[in-house]
Design an enzyme around this catalytic site. Structure first.
Site, PDB file in Angstrom:
ATOM      1  N   ALA A  14      27.341  -3.961  11.842  1.00  0.00           N
ATOM      2  CA  ALA A  14      28.096  -5.036  12.486  1.00  0.00           C
ATOM      3  C   ALA A  14      27.235  -6.262  12.740  1.00  0.00           C
ATOM      4  O   ALA A  14      27.655  -7.398  12.516  1.00  0.00           O
ATOM      5  CB  ALA A  14      28.697  -4.536  13.794  1.00  0.00           C
ATOM      6  N   GLU A  34      16.378  -6.783  16.841  1.00  0.00           N
ATOM      7  CA  GLU A  34      16.386  -5.470  16.205  1.00  0.00           C
ATOM      8  C   GLU A  34      15.162  -4.674  16.649  1.00  0.00           C
ATOM      9  O   GLU A  34      14.033  -5.154  16.579  1.00  0.00           O
ATOM     10  CB  GLU A  34      16.397  -5.621  14.681  1.00  0.00           C
ATOM     11  CG  GLU A  34      16.154  -4.350  13.896  1.00  0.00           C
ATOM     12  CD  GLU A  34      17.129  -3.243  14.207  1.00  0.00           C
ATOM     13  OE1 GLU A  34      16.673  -2.091  14.400  1.00  0.00           O
ATOM     14  OE2 GLU A  34      18.352  -3.508  14.286  1.00  0.00           O
ATOM     15  N   ALA A  35      15.410  -3.437  17.109  1.00  0.00           N
ATOM     16  CA  ALA A  35      14.311  -2.586  17.573  1.00  0.00           C
ATOM     17  C   ALA A  35      13.425  -2.115  16.435  1.00  0.00           C
ATOM     18  O   ALA A  35      12.235  -1.845  16.626  1.00  0.00           O
ATOM     19  CB  ALA A  35      14.858  -1.389  18.341  1.00  0.00           C
ATOM     20  N   HIS A 470      29.014  10.068  11.941  1.00  0.00           N
ATOM     21  CA  HIS A 470      30.137   9.143  12.147  1.00  0.00           C
ATOM     22  C   HIS A 470      30.475   8.960  13.623  1.00  0.00           C
ATOM     23  O   HIS A 470      31.645   9.058  14.003  1.00  0.00           O
ATOM     24  CB  HIS A 470      31.380   9.652  11.411  1.00  0.00           C
ATOM     25  CG  HIS A 470      31.234   9.788   9.941  1.00  0.00           C
ATOM     26  ND1 HIS A 470      32.097  10.551   9.173  1.00  0.00           N
ATOM     27  CD2 HIS A 470      30.335   9.272   9.074  1.00  0.00           C
ATOM     28  CE1 HIS A 470      31.719  10.482   7.910  1.00  0.00           C
ATOM     29  NE2 HIS A 470      30.650   9.720   7.829  1.00  0.00           N
TER      30      HIS A 470
END
Length: 532
Positions: A14, A34-35, A470
């Site tokens: 996303a 972002e890690a 999922h």
């Protein structure tokens, strides 16, 4: 303190979409946090590299589930991507939208604007696809969807056996009508993985109004009263802050998004008190409504056709590497599942409730939760219930953002789920006994012919089943008391300046792999956020 119009937390399926779309006009400044690091690991680009990346601790968070009360108390490894592209850089790259009824159900639950007809333009806008109808497939989007480059004879036999049992060939399972058997479509371009970084983030990297910050772990969302004003993050041993002129957008996924909300004081009041976090905004649904697909395998030794097992070692592997280098075909273009299907486990169902997976390969006996292929020729058939009724939770275990959260999927908690899975496992055995697939079978070796009774089948499901990667639902869209996100604006309910757009938003599970739905959520969110 640096300021941006939008701060996006998470550069996954996303976050990459939002980074591209929100920076495209040049009017908004956008920061992406972002890690993980860059997506330059060699096995990320090679489709079959899934076997090398999904359990690589340098590329994912290394999570595992809490002991499952209905699966013999087992913990299950639960990888989530920790790299640019998120799980979209380490997943099995199957492209599955789900059924039109999935999204119509969202609309019926109060998510106005989220029906199949509402989302179809976003599915089409996202994809570049050859094949299927112009009415439902996109032709010029950034996300490239290819057919398999090198179908296997065993996959053909699997589909023929399904047809013999009455399951038709599906002309396009991504049309909204899934029922049938088919070869899976893949997120690949020219035989390479086509990740969210390739599709969305890399084309935007040259924009002056977009900044990407890697190896940066967000510690909290900064709040002033009922408004999110920015984030505090840790990078290289230093604590830093960013301020948002408009919005902080959480795109960390179904595990990290609820955890960050909770450690920031947003969530179920009892959960927050347990970890010593002051309640800044009570929202009981944060971390609840967790769903995941639980898959069970049956495998068999094969004859008369080479499986991928033999090609994955020694001289055959050298040949496959050369074949891939020169033709972009062969073993290294393979997804974890080659063929599949969608079928009904009982009469009277309006749509399929079960997903089939097939691979002309099998895994080492007893090595569940790994990707190590067997040393003898084999094939694997799997099933997962499409819309499980069993729900679980994600809870932060500490105010420390480095502490791993508690992930409790609660697999097989509901009798309905167990009944559907039992019927599906028996269907797999019937497939193995049906020509032409049966002509390739030497013997079933998992669970094996000694398993005959319903209780034995369920024991197999409890002892060997695993995640399909999922997870959804932990910050769901909706209007009911357990909703977390406003479906009209993507705002966290009751707060300003804080939005969520990722798989955690899904009110219910979609019928299949979750990447395509997450992509569509982000595409729609990229329109809603500037407009609201």
């Amino acid at each position: 303190m640096e300021e941006f119009d939008y701060i996006i937390v998470g550069a996954g399926a996303a976050g990459c979409v939002l980074a591209n779309r929100l920076s495209a006009s040049g009017k908004n400044s956008v920061a992406v946090i972002e890690a993980g690091g860059k997506d330059n690991h060699i096995w990320i680009k090679v489709p079959a590299g899934f076997n090398k990346t999904v359990y690589n601790d340098n590329l994912n968070w290394g999570y595992e589930t809490a002991p499952g009360p209905h699966i013999d108390g087992r913990r299950i490894r639960f990888p989530r991507g920790k790299v640019l592209g998120g799980s979209g850089s380490i997943n099995g790259h199957l492209y599955v939208r789900g059924q039109s009824a999935d999204y119509d159900t969202w609309a019926q639950l109060g998510c106005r604007g989220w029906s199949w007809d509402d989302l179809l333009p976003y599915f089409k806008r996202a994809e570049s696809r050859t094949g299927g109808s112009d009415e439902v497939r996109g032709r010029s989007g950034p996300l490239v969807i290819e057919d398999q480059r090198d179908p296997h004879v065993l996959s053909d036999a699997f589909m023929d056996a399904n047809e013999a049992l009455g399951l038709k060939r599906s002309p396009d399972y991504n049309s909204g009508d899934q029922e049938g058997t088919m070869l899976y479509q893949n997120m690949m371009k020219g035989g390479r993985r086509w990740s969210p970084v390739d599709a969305y983030l890399r084309p935007a990297m040259g924009r002056q109004n977009l900044r990407i910050i890697t190896h940066a772990l967000v510690e909290r969302i900064d709040l002033e009263g009922r408004r999110a004003t920015g984030i505090t993050y840790r990078q290289g041993g230093q604590t830093k802050q960013l301020r948002a002129r408009r919005d902080v957008i959480l795109s960390g996924g179904a595990i990290n998004t609820p955890q960050l909300l909770q450690i920031s004081g947003i969530g179920n009041a009892d959960d927050l008190r347990e970890i010593g976090v002051a309640v800044k905004h009570a929202l009981p649904g944060v971390g609840r409504n967790f769903r995941d697909h639980y898959a069970v395998r049956v495998s068999a030794l094969v004859k008369g056709a080479g499986s991928l097992n033999e090609k994955s070692r020694g001289l055959p592997l050298v040949g496959e590497v050369l074949r891939y280098a020169f033709t972009r075909k062969g073993l290294l273009t393979a997804a974890p599942s080659h063929a599949g299907g969608y079928f009904k486990t009982r009469p009277g169902l309006a749509t399929p409730d079960m997903q089939l997976y097939f691979a002309p390969a099998s895994y080492m006996p007893g090595r569940y939760g790994t990707s190590e292929l067997d040393r003898v020729p084999g094939m694997t058939l799997g099933v997962s219930q499409l819309r499980p009724e069993s729900t679980g939770h994600v809870k932060a275990t500490s105010a420390d953002p480095t502490a791993k959260p508690e992930i409790q999927p609660n697999y097989l908690a509901v009798q309905h789920d167990r009944d559907a899975l039992l019927a599906a496992m028996k269907y797999l055995r019937k497939l193995l006994a049906t020509p032409p697939l049966s002509s390739y079978v030497i013997e079933e070796n998992l669970p094996g012919p000694t398993v005959q009774t319903d209780e034995q089948w369920m024991a197999h499901a409890r002892a060997t089943g695993s995640t399909t990667y999922h997870p959804v639902g932990t910050a769901k869209l909706g209007t009911d008391p357990m909703a977390v996100v406003d479906p009209l604006s993507m705002r966290v309910i009751g707060l300003e300046g804080l939005r969520v757009a990722d798989a955690s938003c899904m009110p219910t599970m979609v019928s299949g792999n979750t990447y395509a739905a997450t992509n569509a959520i982000a595409e729609k969110a990229s329109d809603l956020i500037p407009a609201t």
